[in-house]
Design a protein around this motif. Structure first.
Motif, short mmCIF file in Angstrom:
data_model
loop_
_atom_site.label_atom_id
_atom_site.label_comp_id
_atom_site.label_asym_id
_atom_site.label_seq_id
_atom_site.Cartn_x
_atom_site.Cartn_y
_atom_site.Cartn_z
N ASN A 48 6.56 10.77 9.81
CA ASN A 48 6.85 9.53 10.54
C ASN A 48 6.02 9.48 11.82
N TYR A 49 6.00 10.60 12.55
CA TYR A 49 5.23 10.66 13.79
C TYR A 49 3.74 10.51 13.51
N TYR A 50 3.27 11.24 12.52
CA TYR A 50 1.85 11.22 12.14
C TYR A 50 1.39 9.78 11.88
N MET A 51 2.17 9.04 11.08
CA MET A 51 1.74 7.68 10.71
C MET A 51 1.66 6.76 11.92
N ASP A 52 2.64 6.86 12.83
CA ASP A 52 2.59 6.06 14.06
C ASP A 52 1.37 6.43 14.87
N ASP A 53 1.15 7.74 14.98
CA ASP A 53 0.11 8.28 15.84
C ASP A 53 -1.29 7.89 15.36
N VAL A 54 -1.53 7.97 14.06
CA VAL A 54 -2.90 7.75 13.58
C VAL A 54 -3.15 6.33 13.09
N LEU A 71 0.83 -1.22 0.00
CA LEU A 71 0.00 0.00 0.00
C LEU A 71 0.86 1.26 0.00
N GLY A 72 0.48 2.23 -0.80
CA GLY A 72 1.09 3.55 -0.78
C GLY A 72 0.22 4.47 0.05
N LEU A 73 0.79 5.07 1.08
CA LEU A 73 -0.03 5.85 2.02
C LEU A 73 0.32 7.34 1.97
N ALA A 74 -0.66 8.14 2.34
CA ALA A 74 -0.53 9.60 2.30
C ALA A 74 -0.74 10.18 3.70
N THR A 75 -0.35 11.43 3.87
CA THR A 75 -0.54 12.11 5.16
C THR A 75 -1.41 13.35 4.94
N GLY A 76 -1.36 14.28 5.88
CA GLY A 76 -2.22 15.45 5.80
C GLY A 76 -3.56 15.17 6.46
N ALA A 77 -4.44 16.15 6.41
CA ALA A 77 -5.74 16.01 7.05
C ALA A 77 -6.64 15.05 6.27
N THR A 78 -6.47 15.02 4.95
CA THR A 78 -7.40 14.29 4.08
C THR A 78 -7.60 12.81 4.44
N ASN A 118 13.25 16.00 12.02
CA ASN A 118 13.43 15.04 13.09
C ASN A 118 12.23 14.08 13.04
N ASN A 119 12.50 12.80 12.84
CA ASN A 119 11.39 11.85 12.65
C ASN A 119 10.47 11.74 13.86
N LYS A 120 10.97 12.17 15.02
CA LYS A 120 10.15 12.06 16.23
C LYS A 120 9.35 13.33 16.51
N LYS A 156 -1.02 -8.09 8.96
CA LYS A 156 0.24 -8.84 8.99
C LYS A 156 0.85 -9.04 7.60
N ASN A 157 -0.01 -9.04 6.57
CA ASN A 157 0.50 -9.22 5.20
C ASN A 157 0.69 -7.88 4.48
N VAL A 158 0.58 -6.77 5.22
CA VAL A 158 0.63 -5.45 4.57
C VAL A 158 2.05 -4.87 4.63
N ILE A 159 2.45 -4.32 3.50
CA ILE A 159 3.72 -3.59 3.40
C ILE A 159 3.35 -2.18 2.97
N THR A 160 3.85 -1.18 3.69
CA THR A 160 3.46 0.18 3.35
C THR A 160 4.65 1.03 2.92
N PHE A 161 4.37 1.93 2.01
CA PHE A 161 5.33 2.96 1.59
C PHE A 161 4.62 4.30 1.68
N ASN A 162 5.16 5.20 2.47
CA ASN A 162 4.57 6.54 2.49
C ASN A 162 5.12 7.39 1.36
N LEU A 163 4.29 8.32 0.94
CA LEU A 163 4.63 9.19 -0.18
C LEU A 163 5.81 10.10 0.09
N ASP A 164 5.85 10.68 1.31
CA ASP A 164 6.76 11.80 1.48
C ASP A 164 7.09 12.08 2.94
N GLU A 165 8.08 12.92 3.14
CA GLU A 165 8.47 13.43 4.46
C GLU A 165 9.18 14.76 4.24
N TYR A 166 8.96 15.68 5.15
CA TYR A 166 9.70 16.94 5.10
C TYR A 166 11.20 16.66 5.23
#
Ligand code: GLP
Length: 244
Positions: free
Chosen positions: A82-88, A33-40, A74-76, A60-70
């Motif tokens: 990075n933080y957003y994806m962990d958080d939500v 899966l390709g994942l996105a961030t932001g409010a949307t 700092n990833n934390k 368990k069978n999912v592999i994800t790639f996020n679109l982007d990062e500033y």
């Protein structure tokens, strides 16, 4: 597809993702899966977490790639993707950590070119993404592919557009704290996805949704390139569709 509300649209997208995950799991295949961030996409992730908790949907069978990062980032820090994806999402589901890929905002300047080619190669090693979800920026960006991005662009470092930085200023407590660059998958990377779903909610997105769908394809609105993808859907609410 136009939904009465953003919530209904987001739930529909979450169910499309869940169906794909289950279909792949039945065949013992990974689901990439390709994942996105932001409010949307927030409503999509909330629904996926609910399905995991209440219906036992497994990742368990999912592999994800996020679109982007500033970049640099700092990833934390709370503004990082990075933080957003962990958080939500990731902290609330059963995806193995080593199956998660989000561009690293802390990679060194010297290492960034190689880092980006490795990110691209890793996506290719799975035969591209099975599904990519997208939001759209008011510049017409997908991921952080700002105006000027070419159809065959790959994962790379990009300078952010002034409008994108202004839109991000509220999250960073001031424009001068918004990073000037980002690591993003390219338009070409996104195009390798077998299926693409772009979501947009609210009247603020109506002018750019119209440009992306109804004007000619050009690098001045990178999302307009999606018109030539073989399996793409725009999932809109009524306000974002009201200029079509
Ligand atoms: C951000 C992201 C994009 C996102 C877009 C819209 O800058 N890099 O991936 O789609 O801008 O953001 P929002 O969903 O908050 O409107």
């Amino acid at each position: 597809d136009i939904f009465a509300t953003a919530e209904k649209g987001a739930k529909w997208v979450a169910h499309e993702i869940a169906n794909l995950i289950k279909e792949k799991a039945e065949k013992n295949d990974p689901c990439v899966l390709g994942l996105a961030t932001g409010a949307t996409p927030l409503g999509v992730y909330a629904e996926l977490v609910r399905m995991h908790k209440e219906e036992g949907l497994s990742f368990k069978n999912v592999i994800t790639f996020n679109l982007d990062e500033y970049y640099p980032m700092n990833n934390k820090s709370a503004q990082s993707y990075n933080y957003y994806m962990d958080d939500v999402l990731f902290n609330h589901i059963d995806i193995p950590r080593d199956q998660i890929n989000v561009p690293d905002g802390e990679v060194s300047k010297e290492g960034i070119f190689n880092y980006c080619s490795e990110y691209e190669a890793k996506i290719d090693s799975f035969g591209g993404l099975d599904m990519q979800i997208l939001g759209i920026g008011r510049t017409g960006h997908i991921g952080f592919n700002e105006p000027g991005s070419q159809l065959d662009s790959k994962t790379r470092l990009i300078m952010l557009d002034a409008l994108t930085r202004r839109d991000a200023a509220k999250d960073f407590n001031g424009l001068n704290k918004v990073p000037k660059a980002a690591i993003t998958m390219g338009v070409g990377t996104i195009f390798k996805a077998k299926r693409v779903i772009l979501m947009a909610w609210g009247e603020g997105k109506a002018p750019i949704v119209k440009k992306a769908l109804e004007e000619g394809q050009s690098d001045s609105v990178p999302a307009s390139y999606l018109q030539r993808h073989s399996d793409v859907q725009f999932v809109l609410d009524v306000p974002s569709a009201n200029e079509l």
